[in-house]
Design a protein around this motif. Sequence first.
Motif, PDB file in Angstrom:
ATOM      1  N   MET A 267       1.316  14.647  -5.753  1.00  0.00           N
ATOM      2  CA  MET A 267       1.373  14.660  -7.170  1.00  0.00           C
ATOM      3  C   MET A 267       0.105  15.210  -7.822  1.00  0.00           C
ATOM      4  O   MET A 267      -1.054  14.936  -7.254  1.00  0.00           O
ATOM      5  CB  MET A 267       1.531  13.355  -7.589  1.00  0.00           C
ATOM      6  CG  MET A 267       2.379  13.320  -9.121  1.00  0.00           C
ATOM      7  SD  MET A 267       2.819  11.540  -9.611  1.00  0.00           S
ATOM      8  CE  MET A 267       3.984  10.850  -8.334  1.00  0.00           C
ATOM      9  N   ASP A 268       0.325  15.931  -8.974  1.00  0.00           N
ATOM     10  CA  ASP A 268      -0.922  16.430  -9.709  1.00  0.00           C
ATOM     11  C   ASP A 268      -1.515  15.432 -10.588  1.00  0.00           C
ATOM     12  O   ASP A 268      -0.740  14.532 -11.349  1.00  0.00           O
ATOM     13  CB  ASP A 268      -0.457  17.828 -10.804  1.00  0.00           C
ATOM     14  CG  ASP A 268      -1.360  18.321 -11.329  1.00  0.00           C
ATOM     15  OD1 ASP A 268      -2.551  17.876 -11.382  1.00  0.00           O
ATOM     16  OD2 ASP A 268      -1.129  19.336 -11.856  1.00  0.00           O
ATOM     17  N   ALA A 269      -2.759  15.058 -10.492  1.00  0.00           N
ATOM     18  CA  ALA A 269      -3.473  14.141 -11.196  1.00  0.00           C
ATOM     19  C   ALA A 269      -3.424  14.077 -12.880  1.00  0.00           C
ATOM     20  O   ALA A 269      -3.482  13.226 -13.625  1.00  0.00           O
ATOM     21  CB  ALA A 269      -4.916  13.785 -10.763  1.00  0.00           C
ATOM     22  N   GLU A 270      -2.952  15.415 -13.235  1.00  0.00           N
ATOM     23  CA  GLU A 270      -2.854  15.720 -14.586  1.00  0.00           C
ATOM     24  C   GLU A 270      -1.400  15.645 -14.942  1.00  0.00           C
ATOM     25  O   GLU A 270      -1.321  15.728 -16.176  1.00  0.00           O
ATOM     26  CB  GLU A 270      -3.541  16.937 -15.092  1.00  0.00           C
ATOM     27  CG  GLU A 270      -5.058  17.213 -14.713  1.00  0.00           C
ATOM     28  CD  GLU A 270      -5.814  18.495 -14.916  1.00  0.00           C
ATOM     29  OE1 GLU A 270      -5.023  19.336 -15.726  1.00  0.00           O
ATOM     30  OE2 GLU A 270      -6.688  18.949 -14.417  1.00  0.00           O
ATOM     31  N   HIS A 271      -0.585  15.328 -14.252  1.00  0.00           N
ATOM     32  CA  HIS A 271       0.893  15.221 -14.501  1.00  0.00           C
ATOM     33  C   HIS A 271       1.536  14.172 -14.058  1.00  0.00           C
ATOM     34  O   HIS A 271       2.164  14.468 -12.773  1.00  0.00           O
ATOM     35  CB  HIS A 271       1.661  16.620 -14.326  1.00  0.00           C
ATOM     36  CG  HIS A 271       0.807  17.619 -15.239  1.00  0.00           C
ATOM     37  ND1 HIS A 271       1.160  18.081 -16.525  1.00  0.00           N
ATOM     38  CD2 HIS A 271       0.055  18.588 -15.097  1.00  0.00           C
ATOM     39  CE1 HIS A 271       0.188  18.975 -17.103  1.00  0.00           C
ATOM     40  NE2 HIS A 271      -0.216  19.501 -16.076  1.00  0.00           N
ATOM     41  N   LEU A 272       0.980  12.937 -14.061  1.00  0.00           N
ATOM     42  CA  LEU A 272       1.683  11.901 -13.082  1.00  0.00           C
ATOM     43  C   LEU A 272       3.120  11.541 -13.375  1.00  0.00           C
ATOM     44  O   LEU A 272       3.472  11.509 -14.558  1.00  0.00           O
ATOM     45  CB  LEU A 272       0.706  10.453 -13.448  1.00  0.00           C
ATOM     46  CG  LEU A 272      -0.732  10.848 -13.079  1.00  0.00           C
ATOM     47  CD1 LEU A 272      -1.264   9.407 -13.651  1.00  0.00           C
ATOM     48  CD2 LEU A 272      -1.133  10.997 -11.686  1.00  0.00           C
ATOM     49  N   GLU A 273       3.815  11.330 -12.360  1.00  0.00           N
ATOM     50  CA  GLU A 273       5.334  11.092 -12.427  1.00  0.00           C
ATOM     51  C   GLU A 273       5.805   9.719 -12.612  1.00  0.00           C
ATOM     52  O   GLU A 273       6.562   9.410 -11.899  1.00  0.00           O
ATOM     53  CB  GLU A 273       5.901  12.026 -11.276  1.00  0.00           C
ATOM     54  CG  GLU A 273       5.539  13.466 -11.331  1.00  0.00           C
ATOM     55  CD  GLU A 273       6.210  14.103  -9.893  1.00  0.00           C
ATOM     56  OE1 GLU A 273       6.944  13.675  -9.225  1.00  0.00           O
ATOM     57  OE2 GLU A 273       5.687  15.285  -9.744  1.00  0.00           O
ATOM     58  N   PHE A 274       4.870   9.059 -13.322  1.00  0.00           N
ATOM     59  CA  PHE A 274       5.210   7.556 -13.324  1.00  0.00           C
ATOM     60  C   PHE A 274       5.507   7.222 -14.926  1.00  0.00           C
ATOM     61  O   PHE A 274       4.918   7.684 -15.856  1.00  0.00           O
ATOM     62  CB  PHE A 274       4.125   6.840 -13.014  1.00  0.00           C
ATOM     63  CG  PHE A 274       3.573   6.975 -11.310  1.00  0.00           C
ATOM     64  CD1 PHE A 274       4.381   6.510 -10.536  1.00  0.00           C
ATOM     65  CD2 PHE A 274       2.454   7.575 -11.244  1.00  0.00           C
ATOM     66  CE1 PHE A 274       4.073   6.845  -9.086  1.00  0.00           C
ATOM     67  CE2 PHE A 274       2.141   7.831  -9.877  1.00  0.00           C
ATOM     68  CZ  PHE A 274       3.027   7.358  -8.897  1.00  0.00           C
ATOM     69  N   ALA A 275       6.316   6.273 -15.094  1.00  0.00           N
ATOM     70  CA  ALA A 275       6.229   5.760 -16.489  1.00  0.00           C
ATOM     71  C   ALA A 275       5.051   4.999 -17.104  1.00  0.00           C
ATOM     72  O   ALA A 275       4.281   4.738 -16.535  1.00  0.00           O
ATOM     73  CB  ALA A 275       7.582   4.605 -16.633  1.00  0.00           C
ATOM     74  N   ASP A 276       5.038   5.046 -18.597  1.00  0.00           N
ATOM     75  CA  ASP A 276       3.783   4.530 -19.022  1.00  0.00           C
ATOM     76  C   ASP A 276       3.945   3.082 -18.590  1.00  0.00           C
ATOM     77  O   ASP A 276       4.704   2.539 -18.428  1.00  0.00           O
ATOM     78  CB  ASP A 276       4.342   4.472 -20.684  1.00  0.00           C
ATOM     79  CG  ASP A 276       4.234   5.899 -21.291  1.00  0.00           C
ATOM     80  OD1 ASP A 276       4.041   6.776 -20.671  1.00  0.00           O
ATOM     81  OD2 ASP A 276       4.356   5.875 -22.372  1.00  0.00           O
ATOM     82  N   ASN A 277       2.540   2.539 -18.710  1.00  0.00           N
ATOM     83  CA  ASN A 277       2.319   0.957 -18.209  1.00  0.00           C
ATOM     84  C   ASN A 277       2.796   0.544 -16.889  1.00  0.00           C
ATOM     85  O   ASN A 277       3.175  -0.512 -16.822  1.00  0.00           O
ATOM     86  CB  ASN A 277       2.776   0.142 -19.418  1.00  0.00           C
ATOM     87  CG  ASN A 277       2.396   0.634 -20.739  1.00  0.00           C
ATOM     88  OD1 ASN A 277       1.032   0.995 -21.075  1.00  0.00           O
ATOM     89  ND2 ASN A 277       3.137   1.053 -21.736  1.00  0.00           N
ATOM     90  N   SER A 278       2.794   1.498 -15.893  1.00  0.00           N
ATOM     91  CA  SER A 278       3.301   1.160 -14.599  1.00  0.00           C
ATOM     92  C   SER A 278       2.548   0.337 -13.656  1.00  0.00           C
ATOM     93  O   SER A 278       2.862  -0.168 -12.666  1.00  0.00           O
ATOM     94  CB  SER A 278       3.690   2.435 -13.889  1.00  0.00           C
ATOM     95  OG  SER A 278       4.779   3.045 -14.644  1.00  0.00           O
ATOM     96  N   PHE A 279       1.119   0.437 -14.147  1.00  0.00           N
ATOM     97  CA  PHE A 279       0.048  -0.039 -13.155  1.00  0.00           C
ATOM     98  C   PHE A 279      -0.855  -0.894 -13.899  1.00  0.00           C
ATOM     99  O   PHE A 279      -1.289  -0.919 -14.801  1.00  0.00           O
ATOM    100  CB  PHE A 279      -0.685   1.082 -12.161  1.00  0.00           C
ATOM    101  CG  PHE A 279       0.220   1.883 -11.670  1.00  0.00           C
ATOM    102  CD1 PHE A 279       0.799   1.391 -10.282  1.00  0.00           C
ATOM    103  CD2 PHE A 279       0.599   3.122 -12.160  1.00  0.00           C
ATOM    104  CE1 PHE A 279       1.627   2.176  -9.388  1.00  0.00           C
ATOM    105  CE2 PHE A 279       1.536   3.876 -11.444  1.00  0.00           C
ATOM    106  CZ  PHE A 279       1.823   3.539 -10.303  1.00  0.00           C
TER     107      PHE A 279
END
Length: 211
Positions: A95-107
């Motif tokens: 994955m590209d660090a500048e375009h994370l494929e996770f939803a907001d507030n996932s971690f």
Amino acid sequence: MDLQDTIRTYRLFSGSYDVVFGPVFHPGRKAAVRVANDRPGQRILEVGVGTGLSLPYFRPNSRVTGIDISEEMLDKAKHRARRQKLDHVEGLHVMDAEHLEFADNSFDAVLALYVASVVPNPAQFAAEMRRVCIPGGTIVLVNHFTSDNLLLRFIEKRLARVARHIGFHADFPLDAFRRDSGLSIREVRPSNLFGYWRLLRCVNEKPASSL
């Protein structure tokens, strides 16, 4: 600096990374994990997980996801997780660090070790970390920043053009990163050999209404 430069560089270094960069970066790696993973049951993202050298140091009851732009580096991280039976590692993704494929507030916490000065757009990289981290969550970075020593600073500026072609910002001022990243940096401490690198502990200040 182009993303493809970074990918090519890590493809070249993937076979020797652990030997060349493992020991010298080890103190900062362990310290960052301790700061980010300070309580049980956390959902944690490591941006730029590389060969997975940090993965054994997370709490066994944490839930760790790692991403990296280099398939070659990530293959080694996957092998490490299998070999050491690191059950807390939930996923390792290209994955590209500048375009994370996770939803907001996932971690609950996000950390990035030795990544800020190799991404093409550090501000976008920081914005993505803030986006996927919960309000009030912890963001931890370890990175090289431009030295306060005048001689070292002169050398860094001279190396900057060459370093850019291998995917690295040699001249990387902390004040500029603080301003551009929008990160709320609560602590800066020296890290690794001679304290040349620095560990940043940040609190993700964004409104809880974004949940």
